[in-house]
Design a protein around this motif. Structure first.
Motif, PDB file in Angstrom:
ATOM      1  N   LYS A  29       0.709  -1.243  -0.113  1.00  0.00           N
ATOM      2  CA  LYS A  29       0.021   0.101  -0.212  1.00  0.00           C
ATOM      3  C   LYS A  29       0.792   1.284  -0.021  1.00  0.00           C
ATOM      4  N   VAL A  30       2.052   1.285   0.710  1.00  0.00           N
ATOM      5  CA  VAL A  30       2.715   2.476   0.939  1.00  0.00           C
ATOM      6  C   VAL A  30       3.696   2.624  -0.570  1.00  0.00           C
ATOM      7  N   ALA A  31       4.246   1.599  -1.247  1.00  0.00           N
ATOM      8  CA  ALA A  31       4.925   1.885  -2.371  1.00  0.00           C
ATOM      9  C   ALA A  31       4.081   2.596  -3.630  1.00  0.00           C
ATOM     10  N   ALA A  32       4.513   3.815  -3.834  1.00  0.00           N
ATOM     11  CA  ALA A  32       3.708   4.676  -4.652  1.00  0.00           C
ATOM     12  C   ALA A  32       4.724   5.482  -5.653  1.00  0.00           C
ATOM     13  N   VAL A  33       4.605   6.155  -6.544  1.00  0.00           N
ATOM     14  CA  VAL A  33       5.302   7.096  -7.154  1.00  0.00           C
ATOM     15  C   VAL A  33       5.820   8.029  -6.388  1.00  0.00           C
ATOM     16  N   GLU A  39      13.405   4.742   1.758  1.00  0.00           N
ATOM     17  CA  GLU A  39      12.465   4.867   2.467  1.00  0.00           C
ATOM     18  C   GLU A  39      11.522   3.642   2.944  1.00  0.00           C
ATOM     19  N   LEU A  40      11.559   2.677   2.101  1.00  0.00           N
ATOM     20  CA  LEU A  40      10.740   1.416   2.143  1.00  0.00           C
ATOM     21  C   LEU A  40      11.617   0.597   3.268  1.00  0.00           C
ATOM     22  N   ASP A  41      12.787   0.731   2.991  1.00  0.00           N
ATOM     23  CA  ASP A  41      13.805  -0.087   3.937  1.00  0.00           C
ATOM     24  C   ASP A  41      13.656   0.330   5.363  1.00  0.00           C
ATOM     25  N   LEU A 114       6.431 -10.709  -2.487  1.00  0.00           N
ATOM     26  CA  LEU A 114       5.181 -10.373  -3.681  1.00  0.00           C
ATOM     27  C   LEU A 114       5.742  -9.233  -4.508  1.00  0.00           C
ATOM     28  N   SER A 115       5.098  -8.915  -5.549  1.00  0.00           N
ATOM     29  CA  SER A 115       5.172  -8.126  -6.688  1.00  0.00           C
ATOM     30  C   SER A 115       4.032  -7.154  -6.960  1.00  0.00           C
ATOM     31  N   VAL A 116       4.306  -5.959  -6.893  1.00  0.00           N
ATOM     32  CA  VAL A 116       3.075  -4.675  -7.413  1.00  0.00           C
ATOM     33  C   VAL A 116       3.629  -3.845  -8.505  1.00  0.00           C
ATOM     34  N   VAL A 117       2.666  -3.283  -9.049  1.00  0.00           N
ATOM     35  CA  VAL A 117       2.729  -2.269  -9.993  1.00  0.00           C
ATOM     36  C   VAL A 117       2.634  -1.043  -9.386  1.00  0.00           C
TER      37      VAL A 117
END
Length: 255
Positions: A29-33, A39-41, A114-117
């Motif tokens: 949910k956090v992964a965004a443009v 930051e994710l790490d 997992l993989s997300v776009v």
């Protein structure tokens, strides 16, 4: 050495599985443009500290790694598919992001990916994620008492080849328990009825990963990140599961 765990020990693994699953759900949910991989790490490092968990990655230094990993999360973008070392990169619209995370809670390890776009998806990326997800589900369904390890790999590869994808067996799943990587190796291809017999108490990570147009990979200069040899994009899915008399238990199932 291949270890088999008691029902009580498998039950004790559940908190690790729930923590890893919840963390990946949050990341999806956090992964965004505009969000930076670092930051994710950092977010996951905070979650590990808050939970009193232990990172499986920071000091990890296997024979194929150039140095200790040094981060708590694997982030692989676009043509990177495995072991992506987080670096100073802001996610862009349309990026295909694969995230792999393992942590220890109360002495037990769980591992999932997992993989997300990010942003606007490409149809071919959504198809690749769907194929990889269905391959994982097929592998899990084959992980039943009395089957062989080859049945699991065959189930995964059948889905991949049915969608025209190649299968690399150099990297795949593995045993999980007190440590992140143990025996047996769980390849993403196999011959039905061949290999080690699956017994109750076996805990393994099943992790199919595929690339659009190749099964060949190469290392980045960081000594960790694995990319497709031809620049095509990749997807990666993984769950930690326990083989039981009542069927496979997905310890890292996400809501």
């Amino acid at each position: 050495m291949i270890e088999l765990y008691s029902p009580a020990e498998i039950e004790a693994m559940r908190p690790a599985g729930r923590f890893v699953a919840a963390t990946l759900s949050e990341l999806s949910k956090v992964a965004a443009v505009g969000v930076n991989l670092l930051e994710l790490d950092e977010l996951v490092a905070r979650r590990i500290k808050e939970a009193g968990a232990v990172s499986c990655y920071v000091d990890y230094h296997p024979s194929f790694g150039a140095s200790p990993f040094g981060k708590v999360l694997c982030t692989s973008v676009n043509d990177a598919v495995l072991h992506g070392l987080p670096f100073d990169y802001a996610l862009q619209d349309g990026d295909l992001l694969s995230v792999d995370f393992a942590a220890e809670v109360d002495g037990w390890v769980a591992d999932s990916a997992l993989s997300v776009v990010v942003g606007t998806p490409r149809p071919e990326d959504l198809r690749l994620i769907d194929t990889t997800t269905r391959a994982l589900e097929a592998g899990i369904a084959a992980a039943v008492v009395g089957n062989k390890l080859g049945d699991v790999g065959h189930a995964i590869a059948t889905v991949a080849r049915g969608d025209g994808l190649g299968v690399n067996t150099q990297f795949g799943g593995h045993g999980v328990g007190r440590t992140m990587h143990g025996d047996p190796h769980v390849p993403n291809d196999g011959r039905p009825g061949r290999g080690m017999k699956l017994k109750p108490g076996l805990v393994i990570a099943i992790e199919p990963w595929f690339l659009h147009t190749t099964d060949e990979i190469r290392y980045d200069p960081d000594g960790w990140t694995l990319r497709s040899a031809d620049g095509s994009r990749g997807a990666h899915m993984e769950h930690t599961i326990a083989v039981t008399e009542d069927g496979p238990i997905v310890l890292t199932a996400r809501d």
